[in-house]
Design a protein around this motif. Structure first.
Motif, PDB file in Angstrom:
ATOM      1  N   ASP A  21      -7.744   1.870   7.689  1.00  0.00           N
ATOM      2  CA  ASP A  21      -8.122   1.437   6.349  1.00  0.00           C
ATOM      3  C   ASP A  21      -7.769  -0.038   6.181  1.00  0.00           C
ATOM      4  O   ASP A  21      -6.826  -0.400   5.481  1.00  0.00           O
ATOM      5  CB  ASP A  21      -7.409   2.290   5.301  1.00  0.00           C
ATOM      6  N   ALA A  22      -8.549  -0.893   6.828  1.00  0.00           N
ATOM      7  CA  ALA A  22      -8.273  -2.335   6.829  1.00  0.00           C
ATOM      8  C   ALA A  22      -8.359  -2.933   5.434  1.00  0.00           C
ATOM      9  O   ALA A  22      -7.577  -3.820   5.086  1.00  0.00           O
ATOM     10  CB  ALA A  22      -9.243  -3.051   7.768  1.00  0.00           C
ATOM     11  N   ILE A  23      -9.277  -2.444   4.617  1.00  0.00           N
ATOM     12  CA  ILE A  23      -9.435  -3.008   3.264  1.00  0.00           C
ATOM     13  C   ILE A  23      -8.159  -2.810   2.454  1.00  0.00           C
ATOM     14  O   ILE A  23      -7.661  -3.751   1.834  1.00  0.00           O
ATOM     15  CB  ILE A  23     -10.646  -2.376   2.534  1.00  0.00           C
ATOM     16  N   THR A  24      -7.609  -1.607   2.458  1.00  0.00           N
ATOM     17  CA  THR A  24      -6.379  -1.337   1.705  1.00  0.00           C
ATOM     18  C   THR A  24      -5.224  -2.174   2.236  1.00  0.00           C
ATOM     19  O   THR A  24      -4.447  -2.746   1.464  1.00  0.00           O
ATOM     20  CB  THR A  24      -6.022   0.161   1.772  1.00  0.00           C
ATOM     21  N   GLU A  25      -5.118  -2.257   3.558  1.00  0.00           N
ATOM     22  CA  GLU A  25      -4.041  -3.043   4.181  1.00  0.00           C
ATOM     23  C   GLU A  25      -4.130  -4.515   3.759  1.00  0.00           C
ATOM     24  O   GLU A  25      -3.125  -5.145   3.421  1.00  0.00           O
ATOM     25  CB  GLU A  25      -4.132  -2.918   5.699  1.00  0.00           C
ATOM     26  N   ILE A  26      -5.336  -5.056   3.753  1.00  0.00           N
ATOM     27  CA  ILE A  26      -5.522  -6.460   3.359  1.00  0.00           C
ATOM     28  C   ILE A  26      -5.233  -6.650   1.877  1.00  0.00           C
ATOM     29  O   ILE A  26      -4.541  -7.592   1.489  1.00  0.00           O
ATOM     30  CB  ILE A  26      -6.948  -6.944   3.700  1.00  0.00           C
ATOM     31  N   LEU A  27      -5.740  -5.760   1.045  1.00  0.00           N
ATOM     32  CA  LEU A  27      -5.524  -5.889  -0.402  1.00  0.00           C
ATOM     33  C   LEU A  27      -4.058  -5.720  -0.778  1.00  0.00           C
ATOM     34  O   LEU A  27      -3.550  -6.417  -1.652  1.00  0.00           O
ATOM     35  CB  LEU A  27      -6.388  -4.882  -1.170  1.00  0.00           C
ATOM     36  N   ASP A  28      -3.348  -4.803  -0.116  1.00  0.00           N
ATOM     37  CA  ASP A  28      -1.942  -4.548  -0.446  1.00  0.00           C
ATOM     38  C   ASP A  28      -1.001  -5.621   0.092  1.00  0.00           C
ATOM     39  O   ASP A  28      -0.045  -6.010  -0.579  1.00  0.00           O
ATOM     40  CB  ASP A  28      -1.495  -3.190   0.098  1.00  0.00           C
ATOM     41  N   ASN A  29      -1.256  -6.095   1.306  1.00  0.00           N
ATOM     42  CA  ASN A  29      -0.306  -6.993   1.973  1.00  0.00           C
ATOM     43  C   ASN A  29      -0.827  -8.405   2.210  1.00  0.00           C
ATOM     44  O   ASN A  29      -0.067  -9.273   2.631  1.00  0.00           O
ATOM     45  CB  ASN A  29       0.107  -6.394   3.322  1.00  0.00           C
ATOM     46  N   GLU A  30      -2.116  -8.621   2.012  1.00  0.00           N
ATOM     47  CA  GLU A  30      -2.780  -9.895   2.281  1.00  0.00           C
ATOM     48  C   GLU A  30      -2.607 -10.332   3.730  1.00  0.00           C
ATOM     49  O   GLU A  30      -2.659 -11.505   4.045  1.00  0.00           O
ATOM     50  CB  GLU A  30      -2.325 -10.991   1.313  1.00  0.00           C
ATOM     51  N   LYS A  31      -2.379  -9.352   4.639  1.00  0.00           N
ATOM     52  CA  LYS A  31      -2.288  -9.700   6.053  1.00  0.00           C
ATOM     53  C   LYS A  31      -2.541  -8.466   6.916  1.00  0.00           C
ATOM     54  O   LYS A  31      -2.397  -7.330   6.476  1.00  0.00           O
ATOM     55  CB  LYS A  31      -0.941 -10.311   6.395  1.00  0.00           C
ATOM     56  N   VAL A  35      -3.121  -5.258  15.038  1.00  0.00           N
ATOM     57  CA  VAL A  35      -3.955  -4.079  14.810  1.00  0.00           C
ATOM     58  C   VAL A  35      -5.314  -4.263  15.474  1.00  0.00           C
ATOM     59  O   VAL A  35      -5.752  -5.380  15.750  1.00  0.00           O
ATOM     60  CB  VAL A  35      -4.160  -3.776  13.306  1.00  0.00           C
ATOM     61  N   ILE A  36      -5.958  -3.133  15.697  1.00  0.00           N
ATOM     62  CA  ILE A  36      -7.337  -3.131  16.147  1.00  0.00           C
ATOM     63  C   ILE A  36      -8.144  -2.379  15.094  1.00  0.00           C
ATOM     64  O   ILE A  36      -7.740  -1.306  14.641  1.00  0.00           O
ATOM     65  CB  ILE A  36      -7.482  -2.516  17.556  1.00  0.00           C
ATOM     66  N   VAL A  37      -9.237  -2.982  14.674  1.00  0.00           N
ATOM     67  CA  VAL A  37     -10.129  -2.381  13.683  1.00  0.00           C
ATOM     68  C   VAL A  37     -11.463  -2.159  14.382  1.00  0.00           C
ATOM     69  O   VAL A  37     -12.069  -3.105  14.876  1.00  0.00           O
ATOM     70  CB  VAL A  37     -10.310  -3.301  12.453  1.00  0.00           C
ATOM     71  N   LYS A  38     -11.911  -0.889  14.431  1.00  0.00           N
ATOM     72  CA  LYS A  38     -13.141  -0.549  15.156  1.00  0.00           C
ATOM     73  C   LYS A  38     -14.127   0.153  14.240  1.00  0.00           C
ATOM     74  O   LYS A  38     -13.730   0.963  13.396  1.00  0.00           O
ATOM     75  CB  LYS A  38     -12.841   0.402  16.317  1.00  0.00           C
ATOM     76  N   ASP A  39     -15.409  -0.149  14.474  1.00  0.00           N
ATOM     77  CA  ASP A  39     -16.503   0.585  13.835  1.00  0.00           C
ATOM     78  C   ASP A  39     -16.259   0.786  12.341  1.00  0.00           C
ATOM     79  O   ASP A  39     -16.260   1.916  11.834  1.00  0.00           O
ATOM     80  CB  ASP A  39     -16.699   1.950  14.516  1.00  0.00           C
ATOM     81  N   ASP A  40     -16.054  -0.307  11.632  1.00  0.00           N
ATOM     82  CA  ASP A  40     -15.699  -0.238  10.218  1.00  0.00           C
ATOM     83  C   ASP A  40     -16.574  -1.205   9.429  1.00  0.00           C
ATOM     84  O   ASP A  40     -17.280  -2.041   9.990  1.00  0.00           O
ATOM     85  CB  ASP A  40     -14.223  -0.616  10.050  1.00  0.00           C
ATOM     86  N   LYS A  41     -16.509  -1.089   8.124  1.00  0.00           N
ATOM     87  CA  LYS A  41     -17.178  -2.014   7.216  1.00  0.00           C
ATOM     88  C   LYS A  41     -16.121  -2.513   6.242  1.00  0.00           C
ATOM     89  O   LYS A  41     -15.451  -1.717   5.577  1.00  0.00           O
ATOM     90  CB  LYS A  41     -18.305  -1.309   6.467  1.00  0.00           C
ATOM     91  N   ILE A  42     -15.954  -3.822   6.202  1.00  0.00           N
ATOM     92  CA  ILE A  42     -14.985  -4.436   5.294  1.00  0.00           C
ATOM     93  C   ILE A  42     -15.780  -5.206   4.266  1.00  0.00           C
ATOM     94  O   ILE A  42     -16.557  -6.096   4.615  1.00  0.00           O
ATOM     95  CB  ILE A  42     -14.016  -5.351   6.063  1.00  0.00           C
ATOM     96  N   GLU A  43     -15.593  -4.867   3.001  1.00  0.00           N
ATOM     97  CA  GLU A  43     -16.389  -5.528   1.970  1.00  0.00           C
ATOM     98  C   GLU A  43     -15.570  -5.795   0.716  1.00  0.00           C
ATOM     99  O   GLU A  43     -14.585  -5.135   0.436  1.00  0.00           O
ATOM    100  CB  GLU A  43     -17.628  -4.693   1.628  1.00  0.00           C
ATOM    101  N   GLY A  44     -16.005  -6.829   0.010  1.00  0.00           N
ATOM    102  CA  GLY A  44     -15.424  -7.140  -1.285  1.00  0.00           C
ATOM    103  C   GLY A  44     -14.063  -7.804  -1.258  1.00  0.00           C
ATOM    104  O   GLY A  44     -13.345  -7.766  -2.260  1.00  0.00           O
TER     105      GLY A  44
END
Length: 137
Positions: A21-31, A35-44
């Motif tokens: 859940d890269a979006i939540t991780e970025i929104l919560d921690n700003e970093k 990590v490896i993020v595969k086959d995902d959609k990051i938006e907003g």
């Protein structure tokens, strides 16, 4: 005589954790780190000063993201769609874009050091007032 410039490759850790859940991780921690993020959609993602350290993004689609002032060190994007992403005022160090779609990306007033663009798709990028150090295409 042509001076050869050595491009540094991203320095990656031995072990990565998979980020589901890269979006939540970025929104919560700003970093994101190691990590490896595969086959995902990051938006907003917008209006954040995000830091990416030692990350791999594989087959990720970025939509409606505004990465102004993003700080990236040791990051690999492979087979990603980064079309129309705003990287203005950002710092990229030892970053690789491999087989990525980069149409309309904006790197105004950014610093790129040891950045590589390999087998890019539709490389139509804005580089205005850019500080370059060791860029390879």
């Amino acid at each position: 005589m042509i001076k050869k410039i050595k491009i540094q490759k991203p320095k990656m850790p031995i072990n990565f954790k998979e980020c589901n859940d890269a979006i939540t991780e970025i929104l919560d921690n700003e970093k994101l780190e190691e990590v490896i993020v595969k086959d995902d959609k990051i938006e907003g993602i917008e209006n954040l000063c995000v830091t990416l350290n030692s990350c791999i993004f594989s087959n990720v689609i970025f939509e409606y993201c505004d990465f102004i002032k993003i700080d990236m060190t040791d990051v690999i994007f492979e087979n990603c769609d980064l079309s129309n992403i705003n990287f203005s005022y950002s710092s990229l160090y030892r970053v690789e874009f491999i087989n990525c779609k980069l149409t309309g990306c904006n790197f105004n007033d950014s610093t790129l050091k040891s950045v590589t663009f390999k087998n890019y798709l539709n490389l139509i990028i804005v580089f205005h007032f850019l500080s370059l150090g060791k860029l390879q295409s």
